[in-house]
Motif scaffolding. Sequence first.
Motif, PDB file in Angstrom:
ATOM      1  N   SER A 127       0.820  -1.201  -0.142  1.00 16.31           N
ATOM      2  CA  SER A 127      -0.024  -0.002   0.121  1.00 16.31           C
ATOM      3  C   SER A 127       0.818   1.264  -0.183  1.00 16.31           C
ATOM      4  N   ALA A 128       2.133   1.221   0.648  1.00 13.61           N
ATOM      5  CA  ALA A 128       2.940   2.332   0.503  1.00 13.61           C
ATOM      6  C   ALA A 128       3.796   2.512  -0.707  1.00 13.61           C
ATOM      7  N   GLY A 129       3.568   1.491  -1.661  1.00 12.03           N
ATOM      8  CA  GLY A 129       4.416   1.541  -2.824  1.00 12.03           C
ATOM      9  C   GLY A 129       3.933   2.644  -3.791  1.00 12.03           C
ATOM     10  N   PRO A 130       4.861   3.080  -4.917  1.00 15.63           N
ATOM     11  CA  PRO A 130       4.812   4.180  -5.607  1.00 15.63           C
ATOM     12  C   PRO A 130       3.415   4.210  -6.434  1.00 15.63           C
ATOM     13  N   VAL A 131       2.783   5.205  -6.727  1.00 13.48           N
ATOM     14  CA  VAL A 131       1.728   5.641  -7.437  1.00 13.48           C
ATOM     15  C   VAL A 131       1.836   5.628  -8.870  1.00 13.48           C
ATOM     16  N   ASP A 132       0.991   5.299  -9.669  1.00  9.97           N
ATOM     17  CA  ASP A 132       1.503   5.110 -11.063  1.00  9.97           C
ATOM     18  C   ASP A 132       1.772   6.510 -11.641  1.00  9.97           C
ATOM     19  N   GLU A 133       2.774   6.243 -12.624  1.00  6.96           N
ATOM     20  CA  GLU A 133       3.270   7.495 -13.208  1.00  6.96           C
ATOM     21  C   GLU A 133       2.379   8.156 -13.820  1.00  6.96           C
ATOM     22  N   SER A 134       1.042   7.776 -14.419  1.00  8.40           N
ATOM     23  CA  SER A 134       0.264   8.518 -15.269  1.00  8.40           C
ATOM     24  C   SER A 134      -0.633   9.367 -14.320  1.00  8.40           C
ATOM     25  N   VAL A 135      -0.968   9.263 -12.845  1.00  6.28           N
ATOM     26  CA  VAL A 135      -1.873   9.602 -12.120  1.00  6.28           C
ATOM     27  C   VAL A 135      -0.846  10.760 -11.142  1.00  6.28           C
ATOM     28  N   LYS A 136       0.366  11.218 -11.495  1.00  2.00           N
ATOM     29  CA  LYS A 136       1.150  11.990 -10.677  1.00  2.00           C
ATOM     30  C   LYS A 136       1.963  13.067 -11.414  1.00  2.00           C
ATOM     31  N   THR A 137       2.256  13.913 -10.975  1.00  2.00           N
ATOM     32  CA  THR A 137       3.012  15.012 -11.431  1.00  2.00           C
ATOM     33  C   THR A 137       4.335  15.326 -10.492  1.00  2.00           C
ATOM     34  N   LEU A 138       5.510  15.553 -11.281  1.00  2.00           N
ATOM     35  CA  LEU A 138       6.526  15.907 -10.588  1.00  2.00           C
ATOM     36  C   LEU A 138       6.671  17.489 -10.605  1.00  2.00           C
ATOM     37  N   ILE A 139       6.637  17.918  -9.385  1.00  2.00           N
ATOM     38  CA  ILE A 139       6.717  19.529  -8.956  1.00  2.00           C
ATOM     39  C   ILE A 139       7.941  19.749  -8.245  1.00  2.00           C
ATOM     40  N   TYR A 140       8.825  18.647  -7.951  1.00  2.00           N
ATOM     41  CA  TYR A 140      10.021  19.308  -7.026  1.00  2.00           C
ATOM     42  C   TYR A 140      10.896  18.144  -7.407  1.00  2.00           C
ATOM     43  N   LYS A 141      12.177  18.459  -7.535  1.00  2.00           N
ATOM     44  CA  LYS A 141      13.291  17.432  -7.494  1.00  2.00           C
ATOM     45  C   LYS A 141      14.601  17.946  -7.177  1.00  2.00           C
ATOM     46  N   GLY A 142      15.239  17.478  -5.964  1.00  2.00           N
ATOM     47  CA  GLY A 142      16.126  17.836  -5.203  1.00  2.00           C
ATOM     48  C   GLY A 142      17.605  17.927  -5.996  1.00  2.00           C
ATOM     49  N   PRO A 143      18.317  18.899  -6.367  1.00  2.00           N
ATOM     50  CA  PRO A 143      19.548  18.896  -6.903  1.00  2.00           C
ATOM     51  C   PRO A 143      20.700  17.907  -6.446  1.00  2.00           C
ATOM     52  N   PHE A 144      20.471  17.376  -5.096  1.00  2.00           N
ATOM     53  CA  PHE A 144      21.565  16.552  -4.786  1.00  2.00           C
ATOM     54  C   PHE A 144      21.148  15.253  -4.721  1.00  2.00           C
ATOM     55  N   GLY A 145      20.032  14.854  -5.219  1.00  2.96           N
ATOM     56  CA  GLY A 145      19.408  13.538  -4.870  1.00  2.96           C
ATOM     57  C   GLY A 145      20.627  12.502  -5.374  1.00  2.96           C
ATOM     58  N   GLY A 146      20.959  12.426  -6.599  1.00  2.39           N
ATOM     59  CA  GLY A 146      21.745  11.510  -7.290  1.00  2.39           C
ATOM     60  C   GLY A 146      23.072  11.403  -6.376  1.00  2.39           C
ATOM     61  N   MET A 147      23.793  12.488  -6.299  1.00  2.00           N
ATOM     62  CA  MET A 147      24.995  12.729  -5.546  1.00  2.00           C
ATOM     63  C   MET A 147      24.835  12.080  -4.428  1.00  2.00           C
ATOM     64  N   LEU A 148      23.711  12.216  -3.293  1.00  2.22           N
ATOM     65  CA  LEU A 148      23.879  11.489  -2.236  1.00  2.22           C
ATOM     66  C   LEU A 148      23.472  10.006  -2.229  1.00  2.22           C
ATOM     67  N   SER A 149      22.800   9.726  -3.311  1.00  5.42           N
ATOM     68  CA  SER A 149      22.343   8.235  -3.479  1.00  5.42           C
ATOM     69  C   SER A 149      23.648   7.307  -3.635  1.00  5.42           C
ATOM     70  N   ARG A 150      24.451   8.166  -4.539  1.00  2.55           N
ATOM     71  CA  ARG A 150      25.722   7.324  -4.766  1.00  2.55           C
ATOM     72  C   ARG A 150      26.691   7.408  -3.571  1.00  2.55           C
ATOM     73  N   LEU A 151      26.559   8.359  -2.699  1.00  2.00           N
ATOM     74  CA  LEU A 151      27.653   8.748  -1.777  1.00  2.00           C
ATOM     75  C   LEU A 151      27.340   7.544  -0.635  1.00  2.00           C
ATOM     76  N   LYS A 152      25.796   7.413  -0.287  1.00  2.00           N
ATOM     77  CA  LYS A 152      25.504   6.339   0.603  1.00  2.00           C
ATOM     78  C   LYS A 152      25.579   4.982   0.167  1.00  2.00           C
ATOM     79  N   LYS A 153      25.615   4.646  -1.114  1.00  2.00           N
ATOM     80  CA  LYS A 153      26.041   3.351  -1.657  1.00  2.00           C
ATOM     81  C   LYS A 153      27.402   3.031  -1.588  1.00  2.00           C
ATOM     82  N   VAL A 154      28.332   4.141  -1.634  1.00  2.00           N
ATOM     83  CA  VAL A 154      29.811   3.884  -1.417  1.00  2.00           C
ATOM     84  C   VAL A 154      29.983   3.853   0.122  1.00  2.00           C
ATOM     85  N   SER A 155      29.393   4.823   1.010  1.00  2.00           N
ATOM     86  CA  SER A 155      29.633   4.572   2.302  1.00  2.00           C
ATOM     87  C   SER A 155      29.268   3.265   2.998  1.00  2.00           C
TER      88      SER A 155
END
Length: 202
Positions: A36-64
């Motif tokens: 029930s907490a899974g992602p909603v279908d892409e067709s019924v949601k709109t991206l209104i914000y994207k953090g500029p450091f999201g990709g960098m933090l994801s890679r940093l956490k994986k390396v850590s």
Amino acid sequence: MFKVGIRAARLQPHHFGRQLRVPLKSSSVRSKLFCSAGPVDESVKTLIYKGPFGGMLSRLKKVSIFSCCCTIIGVPLLSAFGNEKMSGIQRAAVGFTVVAFAIGTTATLHFVCKPYVTKLYLIQGTKSVELHTLNLIGRPKITRVESLAEVSPAGDRIFSSFQNREGMPFYVHEEADMWADTEFHKELMEIVQPEEEEQEEQ
């Protein structure tokens, strides 16, 4: 004899089709119960914000987390079969220090970056939003907020802009040019910075 065989052949696909419907139905019920907490279908949601450091933090956490696991596995082996001139207590002390440092840095990174919102979706036809953050291993973690009425200003926690009803903190960049929906951004900022909004009006 041939007629019976033809009738049996005609009935078999329908029979198998009815058998296949059962696991599909059960899987849909299972997804409702456990996903029930899974992602909603892409067709019924709109991206209104994207953090500029999201990709960098994801890679940093994986390396850590990868380096932390290597340290936890490798250092005890090096301590056990390392320099024989050092006593067992000395090697254990060095190994414990290195492992504690690896775990501490990984835990600190996760604590600091946990509230960072990488993506924020607005569910169409509703007032609910979908917040994407990062878990310990840098994978997306999805949290839903039914409306901004459930949002309140965050406390004194570092890198946090607001919190949901359960007290989970979230951090978003406040610059208006990072938001695709200006009205939503304005409503959120009125909740996050109520004192600053009142000072500007005065």
